[in-house]
Design a protein around this motif. Structure first.
Motif, short mmCIF file in Angstrom:
data_model
loop_
_atom_site.label_atom_id
_atom_site.label_comp_id
_atom_site.label_asym_id
_atom_site.label_seq_id
_atom_site.Cartn_x
_atom_site.Cartn_y
_atom_site.Cartn_z
N VAL A 21 1.18 -1.36 0.09
CA VAL A 21 -0.46 0.31 0.13
C VAL A 21 0.80 1.19 -0.34
O VAL A 21 1.79 1.70 1.26
N HIS A 22 1.16 1.99 -0.84
CA HIS A 22 1.97 2.75 -1.44
C HIS A 22 1.44 4.81 -0.80
O HIS A 22 0.12 4.86 -1.45
N LEU A 23 0.95 5.49 0.59
CA LEU A 23 0.83 5.97 0.46
C LEU A 23 1.86 7.33 0.92
O LEU A 23 2.10 7.71 1.52
N PRO A 24 1.54 7.97 0.28
CA PRO A 24 3.02 8.94 0.32
C PRO A 24 2.71 10.18 0.63
O PRO A 24 1.51 10.60 0.69
N GLN A 25 3.55 10.60 1.34
CA GLN A 25 3.64 11.70 2.57
C GLN A 25 2.62 13.17 1.36
O GLN A 25 2.95 13.90 0.93
N GLY A 26 1.02 13.35 3.18
CA GLY A 26 1.05 14.83 1.87
C GLY A 26 0.13 14.98 0.62
O GLY A 26 0.31 16.44 0.32
N GLU A 27 0.25 13.51 -0.19
CA GLU A 27 -0.13 14.20 -1.15
C GLU A 27 -1.09 13.73 -1.79
O GLU A 27 -2.37 14.10 -3.10
N GLY A 28 -2.45 13.56 -1.10
CA GLY A 28 -3.77 12.79 -0.63
C GLY A 28 -4.20 11.17 -1.93
O GLY A 28 -5.13 11.54 -2.84
N VAL A 29 -3.08 10.92 -2.25
CA VAL A 29 -3.22 9.64 -2.72
C VAL A 29 -2.41 8.63 -2.60
O VAL A 29 -2.14 8.45 -1.58
N CYS A 30 -3.69 7.37 -2.59
CA CYS A 30 -2.86 6.17 -2.29
C CYS A 30 -3.41 4.74 -3.38
O CYS A 30 -4.53 5.48 -4.22
N LYS A 31 -2.44 4.16 -3.93
CA LYS A 31 -1.70 3.24 -4.69
C LYS A 31 -1.58 1.13 -4.12
O LYS A 31 -1.26 1.41 -3.12
N LEU A 32 -2.29 0.97 -4.35
CA LEU A 32 -1.29 -0.28 -3.87
C LEU A 32 -1.19 -1.57 -5.76
O LEU A 32 -1.68 -1.26 -7.09
N TYR A 33 -0.25 -2.08 -5.11
CA TYR A 33 1.03 -3.50 -5.71
C TYR A 33 1.43 -4.52 -5.53
O TYR A 33 1.11 -4.49 -4.11
N TRP A 34 0.78 -5.67 -6.44
CA TRP A 34 1.29 -6.86 -6.03
C TRP A 34 2.90 -7.16 -5.65
O TRP A 34 3.34 -6.47 -6.81
N ALA A 35 3.27 -7.55 -4.84
CA ALA A 35 4.18 -7.86 -4.80
C ALA A 35 5.03 -8.78 -4.98
O ALA A 35 3.43 -10.45 -4.45
N ASP A 36 5.58 -9.36 -5.49
CA ASP A 36 5.69 -11.35 -6.32
C ASP A 36 7.10 -11.71 -5.32
O ASP A 36 7.83 -11.29 -4.56
#
Length: 323
Positions: free
Chosen positions: A266-281
């Motif tokens: 779960v990528h939640l970069p600080q202060g950007e108001g965005v979040c993205k999910l990624y599959w990890a192998d």
């Protein structure tokens, strides 16, 4: 967001994550599965660190020390009085370098990242967010809630041990997901889930390896062996205690069935108001964990170099022996 554990097939309540005793190097002290004295286990992130190219990180740290020193002339004055070859002064220089990094703001992102992790726990435990958080933090948490809505939290912050690696660490979440998988085909089950608040431009292999190690862990309940680390005499005695295999077995329990091929970042970069999910192998990640084990074992080799003795040197030794 939160899910009753009874709703998840074969899942069961997990041990609470309390503070695990640590040794002088910060390693978790764990009673081995077969019994014996508490043993220092390498932290998961430290164990897999050897697979990463840290040149960019080192350059970043050097730049920040330089910037911090330019803002704190007093640190330079203190450093001038210290000998970099003296063991005691080395420690003082390290402390000054850390203060310089802090003056440059290098540690601010780390503190903010920890804070966002704490806020995400409120969300995943179904608790109200603190009333004092900023509008920016609310935007980040709103993005987090929206993006992770497909994940149903099974467990938060659980400490696990991988005995074959002598590694211990705490994963962020165990989450249940049902839907399209990394190849677009349906997938379902429990997945190790880890939140990253910094850049994910670098460190992808380390992330996959970290989650792969967690997915193969066993839950460890250190409260079976209570100790107060602040009681130095009691703590020293505890570290010498021989626990039986039966006692040790009571502290270990298996994770609920968890996918060991894929994890979720779960990528939640600080202060950007965005979040993205990624599959990890995790297949790649586990292979790298095995490589890390080989590298760490190789580092203990002490015979890679030997003294050079030439024929002339041998003759010289023989002559001096005759004299």
């Amino acid at each position: 967001m939160s899910l009753n554990l009874m709703d998840i097939p074969q899942a069961k309540p997990l041990h609470p994550n309390l503070s695990v005793p640590r040794d002088g190097w910060g390693r978790p002290l764990v009673v081995p599965q077969g019994g014996g004295k508490p043993k220092g286990h390498t932290r998961t992130t430290t164990f897999i660190d050897c697979i990463e190219d840290k040149s960019s990180l080192v350059d970043w740290l050097c730049r920040n020390v330089l910037i911090g020193a330019s803002k704190r002339a007093d640190l330079l004055e203190k450093a001038r009085e210290l000998d970099p070859d003296d063991p005691a002064d080395k420690k003082k220089l390290n402390e000054l370098a850390e203060q310089a990094k802090d003056a440059a703001g290098a540690n601010e992102k780390s503190r903010k990242g920890t804070y966002l992790h704490d806020l995400s726990e409120y969300v995943d435990r179904g608790e109200p967010l603190p009333k004092t958080i900023s509008g920016q933090d609310l935007d980040d948490m709103a993005a987090y809630m929206m993006e992770t809505s497909a994940l149903k939290v099974v467990a938060v912050e659980q400490f696990v041990i991988v005995p074959e690696l002598s590694v211990g660490g705490t994963f962020d979440r165990l989450s249940y997901y049902e839907g399209p998988g990394p190849d677009g085909k349906p997938i379902s089950g429990n997945f190790i889930t880890d939140t990253k608040t910094g850049s994910i431009k670098y460190g992808k292999l380390k992330m996959a390896s970290q989650l792969a190690v967690y997915s193969r862990g066993k839950l460890y309940d250190h409260t079976r062996f209570p100790v107060d680390p602040s009681d130095k005499r009691g703590f020293a005695a505890w570290k010498k205690t021989e626990f039986t295999a039966e006692q040790a077995a009571e502290a270990y329990s298996p994770l609920p069935p968890v996918n060991q091929d894929w994890g979720i970042i779960v990528h939640l970069p600080q202060g950007e108001g965005v979040c993205k999910l990624y599959w990890a192998d995790l297949k790649i990640g586990w292979a790298l964990a095995q490589l890390a084990l080989t590298i760490r074992q190789a580092r203990s080799t002490k015979s890679a170099l030997r003294p050079f003795v030439s024929h002339a040197t041998t003759e010289g030794l023989d002559s001096s022996a005759r004299v």
